[in-house]
Motif scaffolding. Structure first.
Motif, PDB file in Angstrom:
ATOM      1  N   ASP A 125       0.818  -1.219   0.000  1.00  0.00           N
ATOM      2  CA  ASP A 125       0.000   0.000   0.000  1.00  0.00           C
ATOM      3  C   ASP A 125       0.851   1.270   0.000  1.00  0.00           C
ATOM      4  O   ASP A 125       0.503   2.260  -0.659  1.00  0.00           O
ATOM      5  CB  ASP A 125      -0.960  -0.015   1.202  1.00  0.00           C
ATOM      6  N   SER A 162       9.263   2.568   5.226  1.00  0.00           N
ATOM      7  CA  SER A 162       9.362   1.304   4.485  1.00  0.00           C
ATOM      8  C   SER A 162      10.551   1.397   3.539  1.00  0.00           C
ATOM      9  O   SER A 162      10.659   2.363   2.767  1.00  0.00           O
ATOM     10  CB  SER A 162       8.079   1.066   3.679  1.00  0.00           C
ATOM     11  N   ASP A 305      16.527  -8.621   9.923  1.00  0.00           N
ATOM     12  CA  ASP A 305      17.193  -9.691   9.183  1.00  0.00           C
ATOM     13  C   ASP A 305      18.334 -10.339   9.983  1.00  0.00           C
ATOM     14  O   ASP A 305      18.768 -11.445   9.666  1.00  0.00           O
ATOM     15  CB  ASP A 305      17.768  -9.156   7.855  1.00  0.00           C
ATOM     16  N   ILE A 327       8.922  -6.013  13.133  1.00  0.00           N
ATOM     17  CA  ILE A 327       8.769  -5.669  11.709  1.00  0.00           C
ATOM     18  C   ILE A 327       7.882  -6.675  10.967  1.00  0.00           C
ATOM     19  O   ILE A 327       6.992  -6.284  10.218  1.00  0.00           O
ATOM     20  CB  ILE A 327      10.153  -5.585  10.997  1.00  0.00           C
TER      21      ILE A 327
HETATM   22  C1  UD1 Z   1      13.366  -4.720   3.092  1.00  0.00           C
HETATM   23  C2  UD1 Z   1      14.420  -5.788   2.920  1.00  0.00           C
HETATM   24  C3  UD1 Z   1      14.214  -6.924   3.909  1.00  0.00           C
HETATM   25  C4  UD1 Z   1      14.149  -6.373   5.331  1.00  0.00           C
HETATM   26  C5  UD1 Z   1      13.123  -5.248   5.418  1.00  0.00           C
HETATM   27  C6  UD1 Z   1      13.107  -4.566   6.776  1.00  0.00           C
HETATM   28  C7  UD1 Z   1      14.909  -5.618   0.552  1.00  0.00           C
HETATM   29  C8  UD1 Z   1      14.869  -6.265  -0.780  1.00  0.00           C
HETATM   30  N1  UD1 Z   1      14.358  -6.299   1.558  1.00  0.00           N
HETATM   31  O1  UD1 Z   1      12.115  -5.326   2.802  1.00  0.00           O
HETATM   32  O2  UD1 Z   1      15.300  -7.841   3.798  1.00  0.00           O
HETATM   33  O3  UD1 Z   1      13.779  -7.396   6.215  1.00  0.00           O
HETATM   34  O4  UD1 Z   1      13.400  -4.240   4.430  1.00  0.00           O
HETATM   35  O5  UD1 Z   1      14.359  -4.046   7.066  1.00  0.00           O
HETATM   36  O6  UD1 Z   1      15.475  -4.562   0.728  1.00  0.00           O
HETATM   37  N2  UD1 Z   1       4.808  -2.310   4.915  1.00  0.00           N
HETATM   38  C9  UD1 Z   1       3.492  -1.923   4.754  1.00  0.00           C
HETATM   39  N3  UD1 Z   1       3.111  -1.444   3.539  1.00  0.00           N
HETATM   40  C10 UD1 Z   1       3.983  -1.327   2.487  1.00  0.00           C
HETATM   41  C11 UD1 Z   1       5.331  -1.722   2.673  1.00  0.00           C
HETATM   42  C12 UD1 Z   1       5.716  -2.207   3.901  1.00  0.00           C
HETATM   43  O7  UD1 Z   1       2.673  -2.016   5.670  1.00  0.00           O
HETATM   44  O8  UD1 Z   1       3.568  -0.874   1.410  1.00  0.00           O
HETATM   45  C13 UD1 Z   1       5.251  -2.841   6.236  1.00  0.00           C
HETATM   46  C14 UD1 Z   1       5.786  -4.290   6.138  1.00  0.00           C
HETATM   47  O9  UD1 Z   1       4.755  -5.227   6.217  1.00  0.00           O
HETATM   48  C15 UD1 Z   1       6.733  -4.335   7.319  1.00  0.00           C
HETATM   49  C16 UD1 Z   1       7.276  -2.902   7.416  1.00  0.00           C
HETATM   50  O10 UD1 Z   1       6.365  -2.086   6.667  1.00  0.00           O
HETATM   51  O11 UD1 Z   1       6.005  -4.614   8.496  1.00  0.00           O
HETATM   52  C17 UD1 Z   1       8.660  -2.709   6.871  1.00  0.00           C
HETATM   53  O12 UD1 Z   1       8.730  -3.270   5.584  1.00  0.00           O
HETATM   54  P1  UD1 Z   1       9.715  -2.697   4.460  1.00  0.00           P
HETATM   55  O13 UD1 Z   1      10.694  -1.766   5.104  1.00  0.00           O
HETATM   56  O14 UD1 Z   1       8.895  -2.173   3.348  1.00  0.00           O
HETATM   57  O15 UD1 Z   1      10.458  -4.007   4.011  1.00  0.00           O
HETATM   58  P2  UD1 Z   1      10.838  -4.412   2.538  1.00  0.00           P
HETATM   59  O16 UD1 Z   1      11.245  -3.216   1.762  1.00  0.00           O
HETATM   60  O17 UD1 Z   1       9.785  -5.289   1.979  1.00  0.00           O
END
Ligand code: UD1
Length: 420
Positions: A125, A162, A305, A327
């Motif tokens: 989102d 994010s 991670d 997270i």
């Molecule tokens: C990236 C890393 C992953 C790491 C994570 C957190 C890459 C390829 N992967 O994943 O290895 O574990 O950061 O450091 O770089 N969220 C939402 N909506 C969104 C996007 C995220 O609610 O549109 C939430 C996720 O569910 C999670 C949190 O935000 O709870 C953080 O996620 P995010 O930082 O986006 O992780 P990634 O970019 O997917």
């Protein structure tokens, strides 16, 4: 053909290991390469399965890709498509990172929803809100995302930091006309790496590493040369391995500051650490003490991670350590497997209580996700007897030359094909 890693544990580690380039930098950088109608050479880009999946997407889009070990050349002047088929999207969850770049370069993009993954639901989102804020029209249609529109810079305030959404917004904003300001942006070092690569292409981006990133879009872009930063999570894994097995190792090719929270936990548990340039030295006498509660958090907090490998290191020891995962929802899938090796870990919702035990024993265990697999390797190195680790497709997403690197540190590790 299914394979397993066999580890005879209980030997202290010694020597130097150089970490490869960061997977989580390489993926957005490869997506960024398609923004510039020219040739980019990206070094220290390890041939992991996630990297190879990104290269397949670039080829499908019409880019010319050459790969020689960990050096990759991408010529995006031949880009000819804007759609990514479902099969290629499914290869790698992070492929949603191509959305901002493809839309920015071509004015349209079509790809499928990444769906959930091993760590639980992975919503996008925030990615879509950022694209929409920049003027992109996004339609969700039977699992496919169809996006179109010329993009215009503006201020975007993320409701939570994010990593992926910050990167996607940066890629789209580079191609948008006017200035974009990203507020409450994620601050991970990989975002700084992406900024630095975008600058080599001629983009104007500043502020990465802080919670406000400013992009002046619409600059003419060209190819560039770049070296990806070292992988801080791979470094954390080797440090955890030596902490658990005992011994003295040096981990090179990283920025020690990126591992400050990880090193602090290891030091508290009884390891002796020292930094020197891009090297972290660690000495461990074997069973560790406990540490203060470890709360995972966005950077500069403790990285989610690194939670599984650190938990594995603390599983053999004399202390009690509490982990709180903030997270991801399903980030304790390694715990049952560690229990098979004799660990005493109790999980209640987001909290895991690790009670150190005097010894772990080898077992047949299966990785359910990438860093959970790393945890099993760490525990196996500390365990008495032989362990057999399967589920290697997860480990191969993020670790290049894992067995060779561990053997270089004196570990007894081999990969075997399994019959049937
Ligand atoms: C990236 C890393 C992953 C790491 C994570 C957190 C890459 C390829 N992967 O994943 O290895 O574990 O950061 O450091 O770089 N969220 C939402 N909506 C969104 C996007 C995220 O609610 O549109 C939430 C996720 O569910 C999670 C949190 O935000 O709870 C953080 O996620 P995010 O930082 O986006 O992780 P990634 O970019 O997917």
């Amino acid at each position: 053909m299914k394979s397993a890693i066999l580890i005879k544990g209980g030997r202290p580690l010694a020597g130097t290991v150089k970490v490869h380039g960061a997977k989580n930098s390489a993926l957005p950088i490869l997506a960024a390469a398609l923004l510039a109608p020219g040739k980019s050479v990206i070094r220290n880009c390890p041939p992991l399965s996630d990297v190879n999946a990104s290269l397949d997407i670039l080829r499908h889009l019409g880019c010319t890709v050459e790969q020689d070990g960990d050096v990759i050349a991408v010529d995006a002047s031949t880009l000819s498509r804007w759609d990514i088929p479902d099969g290629l999207m499914r290869e790698m969850r992070s492929s949603v990172i191509f959305l901002g770049a493809v839309l920015g370069r071509t004015g349209q993009a079509e790809l499928s929803f990444p769906g959930g993954c091993e760590l639980g639901p992975r919503p996008i989102d925030l990615h879509l809100a950022a694209i929409r804020a920049l003027g992109g029209v996004v339609r969700e249609d039977g699992g496919r995302l169809r996006c179109a529109g010329g993009l215009t810079g503006r201020e975007i305030i993320f409701t939570r930091p994010s990593v992926g959404a910050t990167e996607n917004a940066m890629l789209a904003a580079v191609a948008a006309s006017g200035t974009t300001i990203l507020c409450n942006a994620a601050r991970e070092p990989e975002i700084v790496d992406l900024q630095n690569f975008l600058r080599t292409l001629g983009a104007s981006v500043r502020g990465a590493g802080t919670s406000m990133v400013v992009i002046e879009g619409g600059k003419p872009l060209h190819g560039g040369e770049y070296t990806v930063m070292g992988d801080r999570i791979v470094a954390a894994t080797y440090l955890a391995a030596a902490a658990a097995a005992g011994g003295e190792i040096a981990v090179s090719g990283v920025t020690p500051g990126h591992l400050a929270t990880v090193c602090a936990v290891l030091a508290e548990a009884g390891c002796v650490l020292r930094q020197e340039g891009d090297v972290i030295h660690l000495a461990s006498q074997g069973p560790l003490g406990g540490a203060k509660p470890v709360h995972t958090a966005p950077y500069p907090g403790f990285p989610t991670d690194a939670q599984p490998p650190l938990m594995a290191a603390l599983a053999r020891g004399t202390g009690i350590t509490l982990f709180v995962e903030h997270i991801f929802d399903s980030r304790y899938r390694h715990v049952d497997e560690l229990s098979r090796m004799g660990a005493d870990i109790r999980v209640e919702s987001r909290v895991a209580v690790v009670c150190g035990v005097p010894r772990l024993h080898g077992a047949a265990v299966e990785a359910a996700d990438l860093r959970g697999g790393a945890a099993l390797v760490v525990a196996a190195l500390a365990a008495e007897g032989e362990s057999r680790i399967t589920g290697l497709k997860h480990l191969d997403r993020g670790y290049w030359n894992l067995e060779e690197s561990l053997r270089g540190l004196g570990a007894e590790v081999v990969r075997r094909r399994l019959d049937s």
